[in-house]
Scaffold this active site. Structure first.
Site, short mmCIF file in Angstrom:
data_model
loop_
_atom_site.label_atom_id
_atom_site.label_comp_id
_atom_site.label_asym_id
_atom_site.label_seq_id
_atom_site.Cartn_x
_atom_site.Cartn_y
_atom_site.Cartn_z
N TRP A 49 -18.92 16.59 11.44
CA TRP A 49 -17.91 16.29 10.43
C TRP A 49 -18.13 17.10 9.16
CZ3 TRP A 49 -16.97 10.23 10.24
CH2 TRP A 49 -16.50 9.83 11.50
N LYS B 185 -13.20 17.80 11.84
CA LYS B 185 -14.16 17.75 12.93
C LYS B 185 -14.34 19.16 13.47
CE LYS B 185 -13.18 13.00 13.57
NZ LYS B 185 -11.90 12.36 13.38
N GLU C 76 -5.83 -3.15 -1.40
CA GLU C 76 -6.29 -4.30 -0.61
C GLU C 76 -7.47 -5.02 -1.25
OE1 GLU C 76 -5.55 -1.33 0.44
OE2 GLU C 76 -4.73 -1.29 2.46
N THR D 182 0.86 -1.19 0.00
CA THR D 182 0.00 0.00 0.00
C THR D 182 0.90 1.24 0.00
OG1 THR D 182 -0.02 0.06 2.39
CG2 THR D 182 -1.82 -1.13 1.34
P1 AMP Z 1 -4.75 2.83 -3.25
O1 AMP Z 1 -4.66 1.56 -2.53
O2 AMP Z 1 -3.44 3.52 -3.42
O3 AMP Z 1 -5.48 2.70 -4.56
O4 AMP Z 1 -5.61 3.83 -2.34
C1 AMP Z 1 -6.92 3.51 -1.95
C2 AMP Z 1 -7.59 4.72 -1.41
O5 AMP Z 1 -7.72 5.73 -2.40
C3 AMP Z 1 -9.01 4.49 -0.95
O6 AMP Z 1 -9.07 3.92 0.33
C4 AMP Z 1 -9.59 5.90 -0.99
O7 AMP Z 1 -9.26 6.64 0.14
C5 AMP Z 1 -8.89 6.50 -2.18
N1 AMP Z 1 -9.76 6.41 -3.36
C6 AMP Z 1 -9.72 5.52 -4.36
N2 AMP Z 1 -10.65 5.80 -5.28
C7 AMP Z 1 -11.31 6.89 -4.87
C8 AMP Z 1 -12.39 7.68 -5.37
N3 AMP Z 1 -12.98 7.41 -6.53
N4 AMP Z 1 -12.80 8.72 -4.63
C9 AMP Z 1 -12.23 9.03 -3.46
N5 AMP Z 1 -11.20 8.35 -2.93
C10 AMP Z 1 -10.74 7.29 -3.62
#
Ligand code: AMP
Length: 542
Positions: free
Chosen positions: A444, A439, A330, A185
């Site tokens: 929120w 917050k 994940e 990640t």
């Molecule tokens: P990654 O594992 O690097 O793809 O990151 C995943 C995270 O990216 C998610 O838990 C979200 O917080 C954010 N994310 C992915 N797609 C979106 C989306 N369409 N809108 C907002 N946040 C997103």
């Protein structure tokens, strides 16, 4: 009583076998790292992947060994993936946008034994390879003529190394639950955590991605994954495109607007996918040059929230359907896509874009719910937001080495760390990362909603909202803005534009103008860095 159907383990190399047999002549077009456009087919790619597998086995690599890759999206990178998986190895994509020390840390943690690397990234490898004790071999994805000078031991040119194998090799007979791939990640806080995909999870995920309400891929599609293979498996496209028999167009290292435009047009791309920052560059290029997108039909936008203005520009100005998607490393990574169910199919005008602002509904294979802090499930009313939790056959059950155990509960739910609500039709909308939500006075405020609003202003290129300490309300929103080239929007004008479009008490207390907003290695706004930058910021007290 047991069913009497065949055991046919879900193995990734079967995707390639299928593509080679059913769609063998379908092309994979790559912008090579050396420069020229290179064309191959699924039949050829399978043969070369078999040679990679054979050659890795001859080098002594074994089932379960981690085979790292540090590369752009190219056919060679795909050959390395399928070859590694096909001999029982575990491909491990490394993100070159991380700091070299972080990459080294990740390689040591995963105990990578072999590394396929693009020429571009040799300077990184020079720095980290001496400190990765497990590393036995470095294969530079090029030919002898392009080999860089290096003092590192055990470095070979891919084409020469591959020439020593004829492809007379059987894919390794694996169990479907064996590891196929790994990806860490992006780790905006703490150490990166390793996700380990299985053959089964990758195959099921690819099937899920192909479904019509997901990416809806077919053999008639021409697919351009701009999203890198090192960012959550190129959102599964290196597996779902061959499964569907779609032509693949791989952009190599060039992701600027002009280069992407060139591929979209010359290869007649019908489907593409990337994070919003990439589309920002393409749309700017189109605006500057007055060009059109005659072939492109669908664009998947995810990784961070798709700004409303972006969806509107693609659809209204260029006739391209936007599919907003959400996912996570994940989750292999697809979690939801905002395609239209019949409930919303007849919507027109602004109402359509209200739905496209949502991250969408889950395909079969993803269960989701939102809960409060006591793990009580919240209603699907489109407004009550809470922690978003997911489970399914392509969702991680734990991290490599047992890190982050608190994110997994006894009932198999994974806490995404995102805050969201779900509407009565099952459309989920992310309102924040749990750690970014503001917050204010016990309530929120969604930073994503405010950012989306702000980028709708015609003079704003990019916007980020962070919470800044406030003596009365604990935290109040600060809007950080990058203006479009040549534009100088004023604070009052921006706030005036936003007011009436969100709750009054959500309006930012101040606007700060910057040249650039920091991004993470996967293209997300780096809120931690931004919060550091504005740590001592004093909001105007009015
Ligand atoms: P990654 O594992 O690097 O793809 O990151 C995943 C995270 O990216 C998610 O838990 C979200 O917080 C954010 N994310 C992915 N797609 C979106 C989306 N369409 N809108 C907002 N946040 C997103």
């Amino acid at each position: 009583m047991l069913g009497l159907m065949q055991q046919w383990p879900l193995l990734c190399h079967k995707i390639l076998d299928h593509a080679a047999r059913q769609h063998g002549g379908r092309e994979i077009v790559s912008r090579s790292v050396e420069g020229p456009i290179v064309r191959t087919t699924y039949a050829q790619l399978r043969h070369r992947a078999l040679r990679v597998a054979q050659r890795l086995a001859r080098d002594g690599f074994e089932r379960g060994d981690r085979i790292a890759t540090l590369g752009w999206n190219t056919a060679r990178h795909m050959e390395a993936w399928y070859g590694a998986m096909g001999m029982g190895g575990v491909y491990h994509t490394l993100n070159p946008r991380l700091f070299p020390d972080q990459i080294g840390w990740i390689m040591n943690h995963a105990e990578d034994k072999c590394l396929f690397v693009d020429l571009t990234f040799m300077p990184i490898v020079e720095k980290i390879a001496p400190n990765v004790a497990s590393l036995q071999k470095i294969i530079v994805m090029s030919d002898a003529a392009h080999m860089p000078d290096t003092a590192l031991p055990n470095v070979v040119a891919y084409e020469e190394w591959l020439a020593e194998a004829d492809g007379d090799f059987e894919w390794c007979a694996l169990e479907e639950n064996e590891a196929a791939g790994m990806c860490y990640t992006s780790g905006t806080t703490g150490e990166p955590k390793g996700v380990v995909y299985s053959h089964r999870s990758n195959v099921l995920h690819a099937m899920m991605a192909c479904m019509p309400d997901a990416m809806g891929l077919s053999s008639r599609d021409v697919v351009l994954p701009v999203v890198p293979m090192f960012h959550a498996n190129a959102w599964g496209l290196a597996q779902s495109a061959p499964m569907a028999g779609a032509k693949l167009v791989m952009p190599g290292g060039k992701m600027d607007g002009a280069s992407i435009y060139e591929l979209l047009n010359t290869e007649k791309v019908s489907f593409t996918a990337a994070v919003p920052t990439v589309w920002l560059m393409l749309l700017q290029h189109l605006e500057e040059t007055g060009k059109a997108l005659p072939y492109l039909q669908r664009v998947v936008i995810g990784g961070s929230a798709c700004p409303r203005a972006m969806a509107e520009t693609f659809e209204k100005n260029y006739g391209v359907e936007v599919i907003h998607a959400w996912g996570m490393t994940e989750m292999s990574p697809l979690g939801s896509l905002a395609s239209f169910k019949p409930d919303y199919a007849d919507l027109e005008g602004e109402a359509r874009f209200d739905i496209k602002q949502k991250q969408g509904h889950a395909p079969f294979g993803v269960e989701m719910k939102v809960t409060d802090d006591e793990n009580r499930e919240l209603p699907w009313d489109g407004k009550t937001f809470g922690r978003l939790k997911v489970r399914g056959p392509a969702v991680a059950a734990s991290y490599y080495g047992g890190a982050g155990a608190e994110q997994f509960d006894d009932e198999g739910w994974f806490d995404t760390g995102d805050v969201a609500h779900i509407d009565p039709h099952g459309y989920m909308q992310i309102t924040d990362r749990a750690k970014d939500v503001i917050k204010s006075g016990g309530e929120w405020i969604s930073t994503i909603d405010l950012e989306n609003l702000a980028v709708g202003h015609p003079d704003i290129a990019e916007a980020a909202v962070i919470g800044v300490a406030h003596p009365k309300w604990d935290e109040r929103p600060l809007l950080v803005v990058v203006a479009k080239p040549g534009k100088e929007p004023r604070k009052e004008e921006i706030l005036e534009y936003m007011s009436g479009k969100c709750a009054k008490w959500w309006l930012p207390d101040d606007v700060a103008f910057v040249e650039e907003i920091p991004h993470t290695a996967t293209g997300k706004i780096q809120k931690t860095a931004l919060r550091d930058q504005f740590r001592d910021y004093r909001l105007p007290m009015g």
